[in-house]
Each structure stands twice: as structure tokens, then as C-alpha cells.
Design an enzyme around this catalytic site. Structure first.
Site, PDB file in Angstrom:
ATOM      1  N   ASP A 250       2.424 -10.500  -3.795  1.00  0.00           N
ATOM      2  CA  ASP A 250       1.813  -9.264  -3.308  1.00  0.00           C
ATOM      3  C   ASP A 250       0.284  -9.340  -3.353  1.00  0.00           C
ATOM      4  OD1 ASP A 250       4.217  -8.054  -2.807  1.00  0.00           O
ATOM      5  OD2 ASP A 250       3.962  -6.430  -4.255  1.00  0.00           O
ATOM      6  N   ASP A 251      -0.335  -8.408  -2.623  1.00  0.00           N
ATOM      7  CA  ASP A 251      -1.795  -8.207  -2.645  1.00  0.00           C
ATOM      8  C   ASP A 251      -2.565  -9.404  -2.089  1.00  0.00           C
ATOM      9  OD1 ASP A 251      -1.106  -5.843  -3.866  1.00  0.00           O
ATOM     10  OD2 ASP A 251      -1.664  -6.496  -5.872  1.00  0.00           O
TER      11      ASP A 251
ATOM     12  N   HIS B 147       2.144  -0.763  -0.969  1.00  0.00           N
ATOM     13  CA  HIS B 147       1.334  -1.008  -2.157  1.00  0.00           C
ATOM     14  C   HIS B 147       1.581   0.125  -3.161  1.00  0.00           C
ATOM     15  CE1 HIS B 147      -1.934  -2.569  -4.509  1.00  0.00           C
ATOM     16  NE2 HIS B 147      -2.758  -1.574  -4.255  1.00  0.00           N
TER      17      HIS B 147
END
Length: 313
Positions: free
Chosen positions: A13-14, A134
Site C-alpha cells: 500500500d501507499d 486509503h
């Protein structure tokens, strides 16, 4: 080769959060430790991340962001209900508070989500293979309906439903975090019907809430996978299946959410407000080292766990 017992999407993620996060995610991908990435298009290093994904042929989806930093839709950069008094998104808990109080415009949520899909396409040259939220905002009431409609309109087939088998049996989670995770799971369960009605799919099991940061270890990943296998096999409890029981000997599908990388420099990265404490901490390096540990990779091979992307389901 024998049929895998599990098809496991390990999602970094991110992606795009900062250059050091990008480098760590790429190192993990090249080592065979993650198999998928989720891009923050409003992050400071999003273009670098998209370029890296192209160069290394990394399966990539959209990590839709409504809670951290700045919107990408120009019409929402002032006077929007999505922004606080400082002109940034409300934050993980602030977004939830504003939503609960009825202060968020769902038409603005839709504008921003569509703008992020458009920017993703501009950066990568294709639609997202999957799309999640998110800080799990995509499963929240009202937001989930807009989110599912956007996925359906663009033909994005997969999302994330963060319900983790065995969450209640993890004594290492502090009470405040446990309470937040339980609310995330409740919202996720409530979102399943909405996603099903729009033809959106998700893996048989989700992992990652109990293995974040310093809670990640080989033992905890093994435990999480074992709990998921038990839950899916019994078809009871916290299983999040989006389809009927698979045919005998068909692999079980799972997603493991991870956040590997090298710790952010204090003044570099983020989504407009600089990197947060989580990104600057040694937890990023700890996750990277754990995921790349040869003992974990050997465990996957021994247990017939095939790392793959959503398109491989």
C-alpha cells in the site's frame, strides 16, 4: 506443477508516498516478497511510482484517498466539505467524524474519486486493476455506495473488504486500535451487499490488520494465513466470500495488506502535509525485512502458496 493451495495477493500500500517508500516496495517486488501495489495518486512521488511500475511490470491498482493531504480535483481545492480549515482532507478519524455528523457531500466524494481514477490512468496508461480505500474509507456508510458505483462505471473488478479472521484473538493489539479495527470490520461486512450488487469482487480472505508495523512477524503471518484457511474451509464466522464455495481443489484466494519501505525523510513525502509518523518510523523497514526473509518465502513454497495479482484469480 501442482495446483497452489492458496493464491495470495501481497499488496504494497501507499505506493507513491515518498521516494524511499517507492524504493522499498520495488525492492520487495523484485525479491518476490510482494506481488501487487496500490498507488496514492495525490502523493508527492506518485509519478515516480507509476514510472517504476511500468519499468518493472508491477500489477498496480488505485489506493483511493479521501482522508490525507490534498484532493486532485481542482474544483475541490477550496470551499469543499472534504477539507478542514487548513485546506486539507480531514484525516482518518476526522473524515469519519464529519461523515457521521452528515457534513460531507457525497457528490464531492464522487467527483474526487473519479478525478483520482482519471489521474491514475494518466500516470499509468491504463485503468486500475483493483481499487481500495486509503485508511479503509471505501467501506464507510454512504461512501461505499459511491465507491461501488465508480468501480462499476469504470469496469474495475476488484476491491478490498477488510474483515480478518481471528482479529479478536490477537492479544497484542492495544484497546484503542482494536476498537478501530472492529469498527472497520463492521463497516466492511455492511459493505459486502453493496459491492455484490455492483458486480465487484474481492478475495476469499483478507489479512493485514493484525500484522502491521512491529506486529509483523513470520509467526504472525503464518497465524493469519492459518486462521483464514480455517475460516474459509468451515464457511463460518468472519469469511468474506463474494461467491459460492469453490470446486474441490480450487485454490483459496487471499489478500495480505502490507506497508514495506525505507523510513521517510522528515521533510520528504506525504500527500501535501509531509510524511506522517508511521511513514518515518522503523516499522517500514521492519515490514520490508520480514517480507523479504528467506524463511517466509520458503514457507510460501512449502505450503503451496502462490503470490499473484488480482488478474490471476
Amino acid at each position: 506443477m501442482p495446483q497452489p493451495k492458496v493464491k495470495l495477493v501481497v499488496t504494497g500500500d501507499d505506493f507513491g508516498y515518498c521516494l524511499r517508500r517507492n524504493r522499498g516496495i520495488v525492492d520487495c517486488f523484485q525479491a518476490g516478497a510482494i506481488s501487487n501495489v496500490s498507488l496514492l495518486v495525490n502523493a508527492s512521488s506518485a509519478k515516480d511510482a507509476a514510472d517504476l511500475a511500468k519499468r518493472h511490470h508491477m500489477p498496480i491498482g488505485l489506493h483511493a484517498n479521501l482522508s490525507e493531504g490534498l484532493p486532485v480535483c481542482p474544483n475541490l481545492r477550496s470551499g469543499s466539505t472534504l477539507l478542514n480549515d487548513d485546506g486539507f482532507f480531514h484525516g482518518k478519524m476526522g473524515f469519519r467524524k464529519e461523515l457521521q455528523n452528515g457534513q460531507l457531500s457525497m457528490s464531492e466524494v464522487e467527483l474526487e474519486l473519479r478525478a483520482q481514477v482519471k489521474l491514475f490512468c494518466e500516470l499509468t496508461g491504463h485503468l486500475p486493476h483493483h481499487m481500495d480505500g486509503h485508511q479503509h474509507v471505501h467501506v464507510l456508510p454512504e461512501v461505499r455506495d459511491i465507491f461501488a458505483q465508480v468501480l462499476s462505471d469504470y469496469g474495475i473488478p476488484f476491491t478490498r473488504v477488510p474483515v480478518e479472521p481471528g482479529l479478536l484473538t490477537c492479544p497484542w493489539l492495544p484497546p484503542t486500535l482494536r476498537e478501530f479495527y472492529m469498527q472497520v470490520e463492521k463497516d466492511a461486512k455492511d459493505s459486502m451487499g453493496t459491492f455484490r450488487r455492483h458486480g465487484i469482487r474481492w478475495p476469499d480472505a483478507y489479512l493485514g490488520l493484525t500484522t502491521m508495523g512491529n506486529n509483523m512477524s513470520i509467526a504472525n503471518i503464518k497465524r493469519a494465513i492459518g486462521n483464514a484457511l480455517d475460516a474459509v474451509s468451515s464457511q463460518e464466522g468472519e469469511v468474506t466470500r463474494d461467491c459460492e464455495t469453490p470446486a474441490v481443489d480450487q485454490p483459496i484466494t487471499m489478500e495480505l495488506m502490507v506497508h514495506p519501505g525505507y523510513p521517510s525523510d522528515p521533510q520528504q513525502g506525504g500527500c501535501g502535509q509531509g510524511p506522517d509518523d508511521f511513514s518515518q518510523s522503523s516499522d517500514r523497514q521492519h515490514e520490508l525485512d520480514t517480507l523479504m526473509d528467506p524463511r517466509l518465502l520458503a514457507f510460501y513454497k512449502q505450503e503451496r502458496i502462490q503470490l499473484c495479482a488480482f488478474k490471476d484469480f
